[in-house]
Design a protein around this motif. Structure first.
Motif, PDB file in Angstrom:
ATOM      1  N   LEU A 148      -7.385   5.006  -0.760  1.00 39.06           N
ATOM      2  CA  LEU A 148      -8.171   4.945   0.484  1.00 39.06           C
ATOM      3  C   LEU A 148      -9.190   3.808   0.433  1.00 39.06           C
ATOM      4  O   LEU A 148      -9.431   3.132   1.433  1.00 39.06           O
ATOM      5  CB  LEU A 148      -8.870   6.288   0.741  1.00 39.06           C
ATOM      6  N   CYS A 149      -9.772   3.601  -0.765  1.00 38.01           N
ATOM      7  CA  CYS A 149     -10.697   2.469  -0.919  1.00 38.01           C
ATOM      8  C   CYS A 149      -9.942   1.162  -0.708  1.00 38.01           C
ATOM      9  O   CYS A 149     -10.445   0.236  -0.058  1.00 38.01           O
ATOM     10  CB  CYS A 149     -11.336   2.479  -2.314  1.00 38.01           C
TER      11      CYS A 149
ATOM     12  N   LEU B  83      -7.258   0.806   1.050  1.00 36.69           N
ATOM     13  CA  LEU B  83      -6.926   0.729   2.483  1.00 36.69           C
ATOM     14  C   LEU B  83      -8.117   0.200   3.285  1.00 36.69           C
ATOM     15  O   LEU B  83      -7.950  -0.642   4.177  1.00 36.69           O
ATOM     16  CB  LEU B  83      -6.514   2.115   2.988  1.00 36.69           C
ATOM     17  N   ALA B  84      -9.309   0.707   2.948  1.00 38.19           N
ATOM     18  CA  ALA B  84     -10.505   0.247   3.667  1.00 38.19           C
ATOM     19  C   ALA B  84     -10.658  -1.263   3.504  1.00 38.19           C
ATOM     20  O   ALA B  84     -10.915  -1.984   4.485  1.00 38.19           O
ATOM     21  CB  ALA B  84     -11.740   0.978   3.146  1.00 38.19           C
TER      22      ALA B  84
ATOM     23  N   ASP C 254       0.958   4.054  -2.880  1.00 37.93           N
ATOM     24  CA  ASP C 254       0.674   5.457  -2.578  1.00 37.93           C
ATOM     25  C   ASP C 254       1.803   6.363  -3.081  1.00 37.93           C
ATOM     26  O   ASP C 254       1.554   7.442  -3.626  1.00 37.93           O
ATOM     27  CB  ASP C 254       0.509   5.628  -1.062  1.00 37.93           C
TER      28      ASP C 254
ATOM     29  N   ARG D 276      -5.431   8.992  -4.766  1.00 39.75           N
ATOM     30  CA  ARG D 276      -5.503   8.862  -3.298  1.00 39.75           C
ATOM     31  C   ARG D 276      -6.852   8.280  -2.877  1.00 39.75           C
ATOM     32  O   ARG D 276      -6.923   7.471  -1.953  1.00 39.75           O
ATOM     33  CB  ARG D 276      -5.295  10.224  -2.662  1.00 39.75           C
ATOM     34  N   PHE D 277      -7.886   8.714  -3.594  1.00 39.86           N
ATOM     35  CA  PHE D 277      -9.207   8.152  -3.300  1.00 39.86           C
ATOM     36  C   PHE D 277      -9.183   6.640  -3.527  1.00 39.86           C
ATOM     37  O   PHE D 277      -9.701   5.855  -2.730  1.00 39.86           O
ATOM     38  CB  PHE D 277     -10.272   8.826  -4.178  1.00 39.86           C
TER      39      PHE D 277
ATOM     40  N   TYR E 179       0.833  -1.201   0.000  1.00 40.87           N
ATOM     41  CA  TYR E 179       0.000   0.000   0.000  1.00 40.87           C
ATOM     42  C   TYR E 179       0.871   1.255   0.000  1.00 40.87           C
ATOM     43  O   TYR E 179       0.618   2.210  -0.744  1.00 40.87           O
ATOM     44  CB  TYR E 179      -0.918  -0.011   1.231  1.00 40.87           C
ATOM     45  N   ILE E 180       1.908   1.230   0.843  1.00 36.28           N
ATOM     46  CA  ILE E 180       2.810   2.395   0.907  1.00 36.28           C
ATOM     47  C   ILE E 180       3.440   2.630  -0.457  1.00 36.28           C
ATOM     48  O   ILE E 180       3.471   3.764  -0.963  1.00 36.28           O
ATOM     49  CB  ILE E 180       3.907   2.172   1.984  1.00 36.28           C
TER      50      ILE E 180
ATOM     51  N   ILE F 131      -8.310  -3.464   2.759  1.00 37.55           N
ATOM     52  CA  ILE F 131      -7.221  -4.172   3.452  1.00 37.55           C
ATOM     53  C   ILE F 131      -7.530  -4.285   4.944  1.00 37.55           C
ATOM     54  O   ILE F 131      -7.381  -5.346   5.548  1.00 37.55           O
ATOM     55  CB  ILE F 131      -5.883  -3.408   3.260  1.00 37.55           C
ATOM     56  N   LEU F 132      -7.975  -3.180   5.520  1.00 31.49           N
ATOM     57  CA  LEU F 132      -8.215  -3.179   6.968  1.00 31.49           C
ATOM     58  C   LEU F 132      -9.401  -4.062   7.341  1.00 31.49           C
ATOM     59  O   LEU F 132      -9.392  -4.703   8.394  1.00 31.49           O
ATOM     60  CB  LEU F 132      -8.424  -1.747   7.463  1.00 31.49           C
ATOM     61  N   MET F 133     -10.409  -4.074   6.468  1.00 28.03           N
ATOM     62  CA  MET F 133     -11.554  -4.946   6.759  1.00 28.03           C
ATOM     63  C   MET F 133     -11.124  -6.416   6.717  1.00 28.03           C
ATOM     64  O   MET F 133     -11.540  -7.221   7.544  1.00 28.03           O
ATOM     65  CB  MET F 133     -12.675  -4.685   5.750  1.00 28.03           C
TER      66      MET F 133
ATOM     67  N   PHE G 197      -3.618  13.482  -8.149  1.00 27.37           N
ATOM     68  CA  PHE G 197      -3.259  13.041  -6.793  1.00 27.37           C
ATOM     69  C   PHE G 197      -4.503  12.641  -6.003  1.00 27.37           C
ATOM     70  O   PHE G 197      -4.535  11.587  -5.369  1.00 27.37           O
ATOM     71  CB  PHE G 197      -2.487  14.157  -6.075  1.00 27.37           C
ATOM     72  N   GLN G 198      -5.523  13.476  -6.090  1.00 23.65           N
ATOM     73  CA  GLN G 198      -6.728  13.191  -5.301  1.00 23.65           C
ATOM     74  C   GLN G 198      -7.442  11.942  -5.809  1.00 23.65           C
ATOM     75  O   GLN G 198      -7.950  11.150  -5.023  1.00 23.65           O
ATOM     76  CB  GLN G 198      -7.665  14.387  -5.292  1.00 23.65           C
TER      77      GLN G 198
END
Lengths: 558, 491
Positions: free
Chosen positions: A170-171, A173-174, A135, A166-167, A131-132, A176-178, A162-163
């Motif tokens: 973030l999706c 990331l969500a 990004d 990044r969006f 992820y890093i 991955i964390l779930m 960039f935005q």
């Protein structure tokens, strides 16, 4: 020994670009582009050598946030890296021949950092590191459009790219964390397999997050805006980060989540519908001339949609080759568009048949008739799209179909395919789009979608979003913050009044009153004393106390 | 008593000695006063670092001295892993602000008193983090407020500084009074002023009392954290205060609210009772995150933009605490540190921008990147840092906070909203950077270079931000141990 050799190769691939930057900045001894070519050549050799070592997971001695960093060497990512590196090598090679494509030092630095982090994003076995790296590559893809610091327009492009990326991240990331919550590990393979333990709604959210991230990275409708901006704002070589590295990373991400898609038939259907819808929308908006695509970004979006359909339709161990095929196809299209090389006229149309044909041939044993029919339809649609695009000089001059008429009559196409396509086009034009009702309906629907989604949300979306943010912010500022300020002012004024009143009543007034009373008392006393002193002493009354004292003595003695 | 136990009060004693020297030497020049201030604070830092050795060995360093025996009050200080994180942050931020002060105008007059108050401000925060006795805690807590109010009142900018100082005092004091109510209630019920005793006995209080106390504690400390809508003191105070004070306010003092929440309601009461507040803390965190970001976007004063971003960032911290999961709270603790570094950096950048342009409105400033490339690099890293861009620190803490949100199982939707809401940080960050640093140079008359005395500390903080992000291991392990100090193994 083998492990050591792998470690050395990995270190070379990761560190070489970073060392090249330092070398170039410190010594400035040779021409950047030539130097760059040798560097990429060396990296190609290193990656190729690595791909010969077989699949394996490597535990590195490093850790991040108390989670050990692992690398996962497999054919798919290594092959994709090879293709991506080869693309860059070709671009740089051509840029040496043509001065038009020369590379600035700024671009050289950014591309080199992207090479290092892109490599890590491909081979990382741990999601956080991946992820890093993703990004960072996203940031570099945006930074590369910033060539001059006094150009506000370039900065707007930077913001959009960039935005958007990044969006997507973030999706990702969500998701991955779930997944992490169930897997209790950041190891990618284990996390993906843990999806089977999740509840259906949870898994659907995870899949949606991944799909949005993939669609943004590849530039599929309706997330292609950033890619179009990047295409417009960057030179041929510097576009490599956005157009090829980022896409390859998107392809690979999609490849990794295939097991989740295959967990449930309804997911496959969802992905297939998504692929078809995005393809239809891309075509429709292009038909109406609503979106100003370059040839590359248009066909990238189409191939992205086809990839979604392919993943939903066919479960295959050969997907890596299909990904390489699609990536190579993008390269051809780009080289052709940039006039870097001259491609045979019908290669663009032929390649979809070759790529899809080979893929279906590899999976012939497991394909049903229905799947085959759909596949043929998809292939024809793809080729037809390319054929249409090839008729146009500039992609953004207007609706495709109406332009084709003019183009066709001018070029007088003789071949059968073209005639057939023309006939099809006429039928479509006359019977379908010329029909006022249908035409209007479609146009209106498309316009509405375009205005609300593409223009309203995405195309000018970031700007609009900015305006909305500002509106909401201003509203909040005026009503909530302002009201809070008013309340505070009111409260503080009341407090001040209260304290002033209290001060006045209990402190000042009381003090004044006390002072007055005291003054009066003193004055009265003074007056009294004066009056008393004025009076003459009456000695004739002195007998009274003397009599009393005498009486007291008498009583005591008695 | 062991040697290191005697050393512990040195963290508070050296700043006091510095204050006394400065007050006696009232006419010291600014550089002289600064040297005394920096040496005093530096000695406090050195002692803290020395105490890391016994802390690693024993897990806690304790100093106690009887004070008012009849009331069971003693001067007790305790250094544990949780207090270490906050203490180090606060001392480093104060030191940075003191060094930064040297390069700017603030404190040219009455320098001795200025540095003495800075030391007292820092002393208030150090004492707050170290106090093991609530009486001592509250004295330091109020000292922190008084010192900062005086700094704003005397050296603040503009004619409204007295009003702003009063507003800041009253609102934060209201929060402090809510905390005081809780402290007195607990003291009366338990009969001791020692926090360790409270940790053993507070859970025996009735459930209703616990809930009442948790509510008051959280609201009281949220005022200090500047959580929406209790933030209204913050933008004005940050704007009016001189830049070094703003840096301490934003980077260090806000975190005292977080420390308070962890130290009192979380450490004292049962998890079951705290859990009923979890979702409300998460909602308040989300609201604060989004609201602060929107306000930062609407603002045109560059100092207020960064000030509002503090409201937003504190939202993440409250959200992390509200998850009541180990990862969420570890993330919140890490976020305190990372936010401190980033916020110090951004305010330092803003200070330099104001210094060179003489302007504060974004419409009047642009294109500074061409004239001041190093400053723009620092600003860009600061903006990317606050946007949660890896590998800069805030990414690590946000990752943990969001992971905690999903782990909690309280509300996936809330967590997703908080996660996507972080995109707003990118929006206002880039807006700030784009307007101020990109485009045609404005105003036309600008000095050739930025003052070195301001730029060098700014660059040092930038480097520190990168290093902290790349090597989060020690901070994470401190956060884990710090939570163990509070919850033991129950979390």
């Amino acid at each position: 020994m083998r492990f050591n050799l792998i470690s050395i190769l990995i270190t070379i691939i990761f560190a070489l670009p970073l060392l090249a930057i330092i070398f170039d900045i410190v010594f400035k001894c040779c021409e950047t582009t030539t130097f760059f070519q040798y560097e990429i050549g060396l990296m190609l050799v290193a990656v190729f050598s690595l791909s010969l070592m077989g699949q394996q997971d490597i535990q590195t001695p490093f850790s991040f946030m108390q989670s050990s960093i692992t690398l996962s060497l497999a054919n798919t990512p290594l092959f994709l890296i090879l293709v991506v590196l080869l693309t860059l090598f070709i671009f740089v090679f051509i840029s040496i021949k043509h001065k038009n494509f020369s590379l600035t030092r700024y671009e050289f630095i950014l591309i080199n950092i992207a090479l290092s982090f892109g490599f890590i994003a491909f081979i990382s076995g741990q999601f956080m590191i991946r992820y890093i790296a993703l990004d960072v590559v996203g940031l570099l893809a945006a930074l590369i459009v910033l060539k001059h610091l006094n150009e506000s327009i370039q900065f707007k492009d930077f913001i959009v790219i960039f935005q958007s990326l990044r969006f997507g991240d973030l999706c990702l990331l969500a998701s991955i964390l779930m997944l992490n919550r169930y897997a209790n590990t950041l190891e990618i393979s284990q996390m993906i397999s843990s999806a089977s333990e999740m509840s259906n709604p949870g898994r659907t959210w995870v899949l949606l997050g991944f799909l949005i991230a993939v669609m943004i990275k590849i530039g599929i409708w309706p997330f292609g805006l950033w890619l179009r901006r990047a295409r417009k704002s960057t030179g041929a070589v510097s576009f490599w980060i956005s157009g090829f590295l980022m896409s390859a990373l998107g392809f690979y991400l999609l490849y990794r989540v295939i097991p989740i898609i295959n967990l449930n038939k309804s997911y496959e259907l969802l992905v297939f519908i998504l692929g078809l819808t995005t393809m239809a929308m891309t075509l429709l908006f292009q038909y109406l001339g609503l979106v100003k695509h370059s040839k590359f970004s248009f066909l990238s979006a189409i191939t992205g949609s086809i990839l979604l359909c392919a993943i939903a339709l066919i479960q295959s161990p050969f997907f890596v080759y299909y990904l390489i095929g699609l990536l190579s196809y993008r390269i051809f299209i780009f080289l052709d568009e940039e006039s870097m090389i001259k491609l045979p006229k019908y290669l663009g149309i032929g390649l979809p048949f070759v790529i899809n044909g080979l893929f279906i041939w590899l999976n012939a044993e497991s394909i049903s008739i229905l799947t085959l029919s759909i596949w043929v339809f998809l292939t024809l649609s793809w080729a037809f799209t390319v054929w249409i695009v090839n008729r146009r000089k500039l992609m953004h001059e207007g609706p495709i179909f109406s332009e084709i008429k003019v183009d066709l009559s001018r070029y007088g196409l003789a071949d059968m395919i073209s005639r057939g396509a023309l006939r099809l086009n006429e039928i479509v034009e006359r019977d379908f789009f010329s029909n006022r009702l249908t035409g209007n309906f479609l146009t209106k629907a498309a316009l509405w979608l375009n205005q609300t989604l593409e223009v309203g949300v995405l195309s000018q979306g970031i700007d609009h979003l900015g305006h909305w943010y500002e509106k909401i912010a201003n509203w909040n500022f005026k009503f909530i913050e302002g009201r809070l300020e008013m309340i505070w002012t009111w409260v503080s004024r009341k407090l001040m009044q209260l304290s002033e009143g209290t001060l006045s009543i209990f402190e000042k007034d009381a003090a004044e009153k006390a002072e007055g009373l005291m003054g009066n008392a003193l004055k009265t006393l003074e007056v009294y004393e004066e009056n008393v002193l004025k009076k003459r002493l009456r000695w004739d009354l002195a007998w009274i106390p003397l009599l009393l004292i005498g009486l007291l003595i008498f009583l005591t003695v008695a | 008593m062991r040697f290191y136990e005697v050393l512990l009060p040195g963290i508070t004693v050296f700043p006091i000695i510095g204050v006394v020297v400065l007050l006696i030497w009232g006419k010291a020049k600014k550089s002289q006063a600064a040297v005394i201030g920096i040496i005093s604070e530096g000695l406090a830092l050195i002692i803290t670092l020395i105490l890391l050795v016994p802390l690693r060995r024993n897990g806690v360093v304790l100093f106690t001295m009887p004070w008012i025996p009849n009331m069971s009050i003693s001067f007790t200080l305790s250094l544990n892993w949780l207090s270490l994180v906050f203490l180090l942050t606060e001392i480093l931020v104060t030191l940075t602000a003191m060094i930064y002060s040297l390069g700017e105008e603030t404190g040219e007059k009455m320098s001795s008193y200025y540095y003495a108050l800075l030391l007292l401000f820092s002393l208030g925060m150090s004492g707050t983090t170290l106090a093991e006795d609530v009486f001592v805690f509250y004295i330091f807590w109020e000292l922190m407020l008084l010192a900062s109010v005086l700094l704003i009142l005397i050296w603040g900018h503009g004619k409204t500084r007295d009003k702003v100082a009063l507003k800041y005092f009253i609102i934060t004091h209201l929060g402090s009074l809510m905390v005081l109510v809780c402290l007195i209630t607990l003291y009366v019920n338990i009969g001791s002023a020692n926090i360790s005793v409270w940790m053993d006995q507070a859970q025996a209080l009735s459930s209703n009392t616990q809930i009442f106390l948790i509510l008051f504690f959280i609201i009281g400390f949220s005022v200090k954290m500047a959580i929406f809508p209790l933030h209204i003191w913050l933008p004005d105070a940050h704007t009016v205060a001189p830049m070094p004070v703003t840096i301490i306010l934003a980077a260090a003092m806000l975190s005292m609210g977080t420390y308070g929440i962890l130290r009192f309601p979380f450490a004292l009461f049962s998890l079951e009772n705290i859990q009923s507040f979890a979702i409300w803390m998460m909602i308040a965190g989300l609201l604060s995150e989004v609201y602060g970001a929107l306000m930062a976007l609407a603002e045109n004063d560059i100092k207020r933009i960064i000030a509002y971003s503090s409201v937003s960032q504190m939202g993440y911290i409250l959200f992390g605490l509200g998850t009541l999961t180990s990862r969420g709270m570890q993330g919140a603790i890490m976020h305190v540190v990372y936010h401190a570094i980033v916020k110090a950096l951004l305010f330092m950048v803003v200070g330099i921008v104001i210094d060179v342009t003489g302007e504060r409105q974004v419409q009047k400033i642009s294109g500074l990147a061409r004239r001041y490339p190093w400053l723009s690099v620092c600003a860009a890293i600061g903006v990317l840092g606050i946007s949660g861009m890896p590998p800069l620190g805030i990414f690590n803490s946000e990752w943990m906070i969001f992971a905690g949100g999903f782990d909690s199982g309280i509300s996936t939707v809330l967590t997703v909203l908080t996660l996507i809401g972080s995109l707003l940080t990118v929006v206002y960050g880039l807006r700030f950077f784009g307007i101020v640093f990109i485009g045609e140079i404005k105003p036309k008359q600008l000095p050739e270079k930025t003052p070195r005395s301001l730029l060098i500390p700014t660059m040092a903080v930038t480097v520190f931000l990168i290093i902290e992000g790349l090597f989060p291991g020690p901070l994470l392990s401190w956060a884990i141990k710090g939570l163990a100090n509070i919850f033991g193994g129950t979390l």
